[in-house]
Design an enzyme around this catalytic site. Sequence first.
Site, PDB file in Angstrom:
ATOM      1  N   HIS A 124       2.215   8.304  12.620  1.00  0.00           N
ATOM      2  CA  HIS A 124       3.075   7.480  11.759  1.00  0.00           C
ATOM      3  C   HIS A 124       2.350   6.956  10.519  1.00  0.00           C
ATOM      4  CE1 HIS A 124       1.103   4.433  14.357  1.00  0.00           C
ATOM      5  NE2 HIS A 124       1.161   3.674  13.279  1.00  0.00           N
ATOM      6  N   HIS A 191      -3.117  -8.087   9.993  1.00  0.00           N
ATOM      7  CA  HIS A 191      -2.401  -8.080  11.266  1.00  0.00           C
ATOM      8  C   HIS A 191      -3.343  -7.878  12.435  1.00  0.00           C
ATOM      9  CE1 HIS A 191      -2.370  -3.740  10.289  1.00  0.00           C
ATOM     10  NE2 HIS A 191      -1.841  -3.422  11.472  1.00  0.00           N
TER      11      HIS A 191
END
Length: 304
Positions: A124, A191
């Site tokens: 991805h 993150h």
Amino acid sequence: MARIIGGIGTTHVPSIGKAIAEKKQNDPCWKPFFSGFDYVHRWLARERPDAVVVFYNDQGNFFRDKLPTFAVGAASKYRNEDGGWGISVSRAAAGDPALSWHLINALVADEFDITMCQDMLVDHAVTIPLALMWPGGRWPVRIVPVEINTVQPPLPSLARCLELGRSIGRAIASYPEDIKVLIVGTGGLSHQLDGARAGFVNKEFDQLCLDQLASEPDELVRYSIAQFVELAGAQGVEFLNWMAMRGALTGKVTQLHRNYHIPISNTAAAMVVFETARSPSRVPRSVVAAKKERPDERSEPSLA
Ligand code: DHB
């Protein structure tokens, strides 16, 4: 000769793939993110790159137990494979073996000990950015995927990734084919997906990174990987891919567009578009003459 048109940095969060599949682009929680790409679509429609060099990190999909620090694809086609994120498998991306081998030769000549992959799956971190840049239809570009290990310590330094990008930028400038090349760095920004700080984001640090990436990327190499993880989270080091993207952009770099949205899934989602200055020799004479007559006019056509 080949020319780099500019660079794009974008998050690659897998849930974007699900949002696209479920047509949620205009849902209130997704719209601030997806609308940031309206500008990108207009810019790409105008610039029409032929090839894209994508700096990304593989997350155990292709490189399961052997993880190269740097790997460059040299395949004519890259199939998508993603484990465990619940997103459907996307179409394969076309490769550009001739450009790949040119970059591989130049990197090794520059003493980068890369892994070269004549067969390579992409996850991805490559396919989500392609789907964001060219939604709906086919991807009208050939890609060269360049994997950077941001996953399994020890990681390469910010300085090394900037230099990797610079080596690729020089190599593209010496590529004899008359093609336009876009550079993309994926992932980030701050993150952390697991552990005690899961869900950690740091907006102030992200803004500082984006500002310095545009104007003074060498300043960012002051952070060690450990410091970067502390400030940006364990997966925030995907910013290494953005450092490589910026390194590949030579000459004067202008930030054309920036979008920042918190959060998508666990991630502070950022996107920037950088444009490189055209060398005057590449601009048709008639355009140069017209510009001289109108010295006050902005050189970049507005896309807003
Ligand atoms: C998420 C973010 C990533 O960068 C990634 O590679 C996987 C998941 C997330 O926020 O869910």
